[in-house]
Scaffold this motif. Sequence first.
Motif, PDB file in Angstrom:
ATOM      1  N   GLN A   1      54.853  41.610  36.941  1.00 24.50           N
ATOM      2  CA  GLN A   1      54.810  43.161  36.499  1.00 24.50           C
ATOM      3  C   GLN A   1      53.392  43.565  36.192  1.00 24.50           C
ATOM      4  OE1 GLN A   1      57.203  45.486  35.094  1.00 24.50           O
ATOM      5  NE2 GLN A   1      58.599  44.746  36.536  1.00 24.50           N
ATOM      6  N   SER A   2      52.898  44.855  36.794  1.00 23.65           N
ATOM      7  CA  SER A   2      51.555  45.237  36.434  1.00 23.65           C
ATOM      8  C   SER A   2      51.494  46.055  35.416  1.00 23.65           C
ATOM      9  CB  SER A   2      50.982  45.761  37.735  1.00 23.65           C
ATOM     10  OG  SER A   2      50.992  44.973  38.987  1.00 23.65           O
ATOM     11  N   HIS A   3      50.309  45.800  34.682  1.00 18.57           N
ATOM     12  CA  HIS A   3      50.107  46.776  33.426  1.00 18.57           C
ATOM     13  C   HIS A   3      48.727  47.364  33.791  1.00 18.57           C
ATOM     14  CE1 HIS A   3      53.532  45.164  31.054  1.00 18.57           C
ATOM     15  NE2 HIS A   3      53.330  44.303  31.814  1.00 18.57           N
ATOM     16  N   GLY A   4      48.666  48.627  33.852  1.00 13.09           N
ATOM     17  CA  GLY A   4      47.492  49.239  34.278  1.00 13.09           C
ATOM     18  C   GLY A   4      47.170  49.170  35.848  1.00 13.09           C
ATOM     19  N   THR A   5      46.448  50.092  36.521  1.00 10.03           N
ATOM     20  CA  THR A   5      46.155  50.093  37.685  1.00 10.03           C
ATOM     21  C   THR A   5      45.197  49.060  38.153  1.00 10.03           C
ATOM     22  OG1 THR A   5      45.132  52.037  37.318  1.00 10.03           O
ATOM     23  CG2 THR A   5      46.812  52.218  38.848  1.00 10.03           C
ATOM     24  N   ILE A   6      45.611  48.132  39.282  1.00 12.47           N
ATOM     25  CA  ILE A   6      45.013  47.387  39.976  1.00 12.47           C
ATOM     26  C   ILE A   6      44.871  47.661  41.329  1.00 12.47           C
ATOM     27  CG2 ILE A   6      44.603  44.834  40.225  1.00 12.47           C
ATOM     28  CD1 ILE A   6      46.590  44.532  37.761  1.00 12.47           C
ATOM     29  N   LYS A   7      43.506  47.611  41.833  1.00 13.50           N
ATOM     30  CA  LYS A   7      43.246  47.945  43.327  1.00 13.50           C
ATOM     31  C   LYS A   7      43.814  46.603  43.953  1.00 13.50           C
ATOM     32  CE  LYS A   7      39.289  50.945  42.692  1.00 13.50           C
ATOM     33  NZ  LYS A   7      37.794  50.603  42.872  1.00 13.50           N
ATOM     34  N   PRO A   8      44.305  47.140  45.339  1.00 14.47           N
ATOM     35  CA  PRO A   8      44.530  45.739  46.110  1.00 14.47           C
ATOM     36  C   PRO A   8      43.680  44.578  46.396  1.00 14.47           C
ATOM     37  CG  PRO A   8      45.190  47.867  47.277  1.00 14.47           C
ATOM     38  CD  PRO A   8      44.360  48.209  46.114  1.00 14.47           C
ATOM     39  N   LYS A   9      42.414  45.125  46.589  1.00 10.00           N
ATOM     40  CA  LYS A   9      41.269  43.978  46.410  1.00 10.00           C
ATOM     41  C   LYS A   9      41.203  43.079  45.213  1.00 10.00           C
ATOM     42  CE  LYS A   9      36.527  44.448  48.502  1.00 10.00           C
ATOM     43  NZ  LYS A   9      35.638  45.450  48.579  1.00 10.00           N
ATOM     44  N   VAL A  10      41.486  43.856  44.172  1.00  8.96           N
ATOM     45  CA  VAL A  10      41.349  42.869  42.651  1.00  8.96           C
ATOM     46  C   VAL A  10      42.604  42.420  42.488  1.00  8.96           C
ATOM     47  CG1 VAL A  10      41.282  43.352  40.327  1.00  8.96           C
ATOM     48  CG2 VAL A  10      39.941  44.975  41.622  1.00  8.96           C
ATOM     49  N   MET A  11      43.752  42.962  43.123  1.00  8.67           N
ATOM     50  CA  MET A  11      44.872  41.969  43.139  1.00  8.67           C
ATOM     51  C   MET A  11      44.981  40.970  43.913  1.00  8.67           C
ATOM     52  SD  MET A  11      48.624  43.813  43.480  1.00  8.67           S
ATOM     53  CE  MET A  11      48.768  44.953  41.782  1.00  8.67           C
ATOM     54  N   ALA A  12      44.178  40.806  45.009  1.00 11.06           N
ATOM     55  CA  ALA A  12      43.923  39.655  45.860  1.00 11.06           C
ATOM     56  C   ALA A  12      43.142  38.663  45.254  1.00 11.06           C
ATOM     57  CB  ALA A  12      43.410  39.951  47.004  1.00 11.06           C
ATOM     58  N   MET A  13      42.223  38.948  44.352  1.00 14.24           N
ATOM     59  CA  MET A  13      41.375  38.021  43.620  1.00 14.24           C
ATOM     60  C   MET A  13      42.412  37.297  42.406  1.00 14.24           C
ATOM     61  SD  MET A  13      38.505  37.834  45.049  1.00 14.24           S
ATOM     62  CE  MET A  13      38.082  36.410  44.045  1.00 14.24           C
ATOM     63  N   GLY A  14      43.054  38.523  41.892  1.00 15.73           N
ATOM     64  CA  GLY A  14      44.005  37.779  40.747  1.00 15.73           C
ATOM     65  C   GLY A  14      44.829  36.885  41.160  1.00 15.73           C
ATOM     66  N   ARG A  15      45.391  36.815  42.576  1.00 13.94           N
ATOM     67  CA  ARG A  15      46.362  35.969  42.934  1.00 13.94           C
ATOM     68  C   ARG A  15      45.427  34.872  43.239  1.00 13.94           C
ATOM     69  NH1 ARG A  15      49.057  40.346  45.567  1.00 13.94           N
ATOM     70  NH2 ARG A  15      47.628  39.867  47.176  1.00 13.94           N
ATOM     71  N   TRP A  16      44.306  34.852  43.689  1.00 16.07           N
ATOM     72  CA  TRP A  16      43.707  33.655  44.042  1.00 16.07           C
ATOM     73  C   TRP A  16      43.314  32.877  42.791  1.00 16.07           C
ATOM     74  CZ3 TRP A  16      38.594  32.102  42.644  1.00 16.07           C
ATOM     75  CH2 TRP A  16      38.169  30.936  43.250  1.00 16.07           C
ATOM     76  N   VAL A  17      43.021  33.564  41.526  1.00 14.47           N
ATOM     77  CA  VAL A  17      42.702  33.021  40.375  1.00 14.47           C
ATOM     78  C   VAL A  17      43.677  32.195  39.718  1.00 14.47           C
ATOM     79  CG1 VAL A  17      42.444  33.609  38.016  1.00 14.47           C
ATOM     80  CG2 VAL A  17      40.856  34.430  39.484  1.00 14.47           C
ATOM     81  N   LEU A  18      44.935  32.927  39.908  1.00  7.35           N
ATOM     82  CA  LEU A  18      46.184  32.235  39.534  1.00  7.35           C
ATOM     83  C   LEU A  18      46.511  30.972  40.449  1.00  7.35           C
ATOM     84  CD1 LEU A  18      48.448  32.326  37.362  1.00  7.35           C
ATOM     85  CD2 LEU A  18      49.807  33.919  38.823  1.00  7.35           C
ATOM     86  N   GLU A  19      46.307  31.061  41.648  1.00  9.06           N
ATOM     87  CA  GLU A  19      46.760  30.133  42.304  1.00  9.06           C
ATOM     88  C   GLU A  19      45.884  28.918  42.062  1.00  9.06           C
ATOM     89  OE1 GLU A  19      46.190  30.602  46.686  1.00  9.06           O
ATOM     90  OE2 GLU A  19      46.153  28.619  46.647  1.00  9.06           O
ATOM     91  N   LYS A  20      44.194  29.220  42.001  1.00 13.40           N
ATOM     92  CA  LYS A  20      43.419  28.018  41.461  1.00 13.40           C
ATOM     93  C   LYS A  20      43.694  27.486  40.123  1.00 13.40           C
ATOM     94  CE  LYS A  20      41.976  27.412  45.571  1.00 13.40           C
ATOM     95  NZ  LYS A  20      42.392  26.227  46.339  1.00 13.40           N
ATOM     96  N   LYS A  21      44.188  28.360  39.266  1.00 16.19           N
ATOM     97  CA  LYS A  21      44.044  28.074  37.942  1.00 16.19           C
ATOM     98  C   LYS A  21      42.759  28.120  37.123  1.00 16.19           C
ATOM     99  CE  LYS A  21      48.827  26.685  38.237  1.00 16.19           C
ATOM    100  NZ  LYS A  21      48.946  27.269  39.332  1.00 16.19           N
ATOM    101  N   LYS A  22      41.779  28.869  37.739  1.00 13.78           N
ATOM    102  CA  LYS A  22      40.488  28.948  37.386  1.00 13.78           C
ATOM    103  C   LYS A  22      40.029  30.196  36.770  1.00 13.78           C
ATOM    104  CE  LYS A  22      38.298  26.054  40.804  1.00 13.78           C
ATOM    105  NZ  LYS A  22      37.484  24.911  40.003  1.00 13.78           N
ATOM    106  N   ILE A  23      39.398  30.038  35.587  1.00 19.31           N
ATOM    107  CA  ILE A  23      38.876  31.287  35.132  1.00 19.31           C
ATOM    108  C   ILE A  23      37.884  31.771  35.869  1.00 19.31           C
ATOM    109  CG2 ILE A  23      37.709  29.966  33.397  1.00 19.31           C
ATOM    110  CD1 ILE A  23      37.120  32.327  31.543  1.00 19.31           C
ATOM    111  N   SER A  24      37.421  32.944  36.190  1.00 15.95           N
ATOM    112  CA  SER A  24      36.381  33.345  37.093  1.00 15.95           C
ATOM    113  C   SER A  24      35.855  34.816  36.920  1.00 15.95           C
ATOM    114  CB  SER A  24      37.030  33.413  38.800  1.00 15.95           C
ATOM    115  OG  SER A  24      36.318  33.446  39.525  1.00 15.95           O
ATOM    116  N   VAL A  25      34.551  34.905  37.333  1.00 15.72           N
ATOM    117  CA  VAL A  25      33.846  36.177  37.136  1.00 15.72           C
ATOM    118  C   VAL A  25      33.460  36.586  38.680  1.00 15.72           C
ATOM    119  CG1 VAL A  25      32.191  37.639  36.592  1.00 15.72           C
ATOM    120  CG2 VAL A  25      32.941  35.896  34.925  1.00 15.72           C
TER     121      VAL A  25
END
Lengths: 491, 285
Positions: free
Chosen positions: A57-81
Amino acid sequence: MSGEKTKYELSNLPSFLSNFTVKLNSAEMPEKCVEELIDASKNFFSVEDYAYVIKDQSHGTIKPKVMAMGRWVLEKKKISVIPVDDSAFLFLPLFSRRHDIGYVVMRITDDIGDLKMKYMDVESLLSFETSMVIDNMLLTGELIKKNEYVSEARAYLENVLNSLKYAVVVASVRKGEEFSNKPYKELIEKNKEIVNYIEDISQESLIYRKEVSREVEVNQSFYSLYAVPVQLSSGLKIVISIQDITNTKELERLQKIDKMKDNFVATISHELKTPLAAILAYSETLLESAESIDTDTLKSFARTIKNESEHLANIIEEMINFSKVSSNSLTMAFGRVDLVKILKDTYDGLKINALSNNVKFSLEIPEDLVNAYVTADPKRIIQVMDNLVSNAFKYNDSKTPEVKINIRSEDEGYIISVWDNGSPIPAEEREKIFEKFYRGSNSGNISGTGLGLTIVKEIIDLHKGKIWIDDVENCSFSFFLPKRDWLNILK
Amino acid sequence: MASTLADVLKEIDSIPVPNFVVTKVIELASKPDVSAAELTSIIEKDPNLTVRIMKLANSAYYGLPQKITNLSHAIMILGFKTLRNLVIGVYTHDAFFSFKLETTKVSSEDLWWHLVSTAIATESVSNATGFINKEEAFLAGMLHDIGKVILAKLFPKYVDALITLASARSLTYEQAEKEMEFPDHVFVAKYLLEKWKFPEIIRIPVEFHHNPGGVQDESFKDITAIVHASDVISSILNQKAAGNYTLPIMKKEAWTYLKLNGTTFLDMIKSTRESMKKSDSFFRI
């Protein structure tokens, strides 16, 4: 450097974390937890904007590009800038040992090169702690849902069980009755004694660990009981279902009677035909050649005709009586009568019969029994005696037939027995023998309607007596008549 | 063949210490105040290292949805500690695995495979057990059997004899080591990592990876148990790469400490095997 901001000094990290924990714990929803996490993050980063995803469930608008990174972060379970276009995004994965929850993304204006490892480490800790709290919330939510589901399923099952025609009760080894459906409650309200039978069958099923089924009669109703042991995680249970089969029983009985009636019609037509054929044959002979027959032969012919006519009359009498029994209209003329006298009369009346049948026939009355008064219809009692004694004559299979009548006095009443030295009535037939149209296995080609004993039982019942077959080596019928004057009980 | 402890230590001391960049990276990565810019400027001093790290950062193993074009971005995206791990990974590979060993029973490729797969297994175990210092576990996993390669390099005949014994009697490398009167691989690794000034969080799990119950400090029990579990998982995936001739079994203390059960353990093995499919870049460093 945009967002010139005083960074929180980590000198007092423990109190900062405890403060954050308090805030997290007072949050009521996962979304609130994330808001707390973002608030806390503002101590270390200049947060411009944020959005987050919890359980897809998204809260706030997230661009597809950002969303792709979000999925990556969750998959790797790594905090990332991550620098995306000309801004930088701080991604915090939310996950637990159990599953992935989502991620938080914050647009930060800090100078990336200036970001310090310690802030990343603290951020990592904060997001991990937030994840734990959210995971517990989700788990609690799932549990509540599961609970609702369980109680819904329970209600559903209860409804189904309640709408059954069967009474169902579940008993556990230690706690006894654990569950029962509505029909069961209604059943025991109506018929308390059945509980004993249920306990018995449940005990039996428990001891032998197997299914047990049986039919019982309680207060003129018939029930079919069925017990099954069921091993559940909470222990061994016995599930007992009870069905009222009185109607089924009644139907069975009626069907049986119907079949008996068919038999009866066959028997009776044979019974009627035999004497009629004899009467016809003899009367035709008389008509054709009366002149040429000598007196003795004539007399013997006439006697045969008379005997057969009497036999016919008897059969018809029995049928009339039976139809009266069937329609409950057997009329009785009760009075105080002396059984001793009745027995003597019966005996005298049947003596000749015994002689011609070559039966040793006797009547035994105790010497001290001068009178035996009961409330009875003498004609009916004679009918009973006639019936029992002629059965004893007819069905006695002994080479040297012997029939004995005796009477004895008990406290409450008199017992009269008709004994013969023939084979006993098989145990399994003793009950049925009083049923309508029933004919014993030894009846063979001896004539009879199968109604005699039914009428006898009916008569004795109307006299508030009882009739039974004695459990002796030979054949013996006994009936009991009460001494008290039950007709004039009020006097 | 050297036979005394002093001889062995002398041989180990002959191994050159890591170059300035690696030493500095190890040092900086232990300082909370380090900034991305600082770390970048150090690594950039070695252009060859920088290029190889950028290759690793963009490899299928990390599977980033967008390409990383500069080192400071790599540090921000993958994290300070991951970058440190890559630097040490490249160095370790160059220093110990880039040449052929004289041993006939085990090759440097085997041992490198065992180290990489153990490091990768720590990620699966960390995720499954909720351990957050994943990067430390990764590095400890990558270094845990460094002693084996050093022994194989310095004393190839001894290591061959050791593995022959393990193979003849169906023992693990570690069990065979106990039969020999010689400093073991754990001792060698401990000595080396202390010399190279690795922090305790790396040294303790390496030192106790066969004996996780021996860790006294509560704060290192989890990482040691994770490295121990990962070592076992790697051996399950390829037993002989670590010189084992029977399956090592997880120690009960570690199993209960991580609250594992059959299902979670199997899942870890599966996910490690999946990750290994994307780990090509670690073998072409």
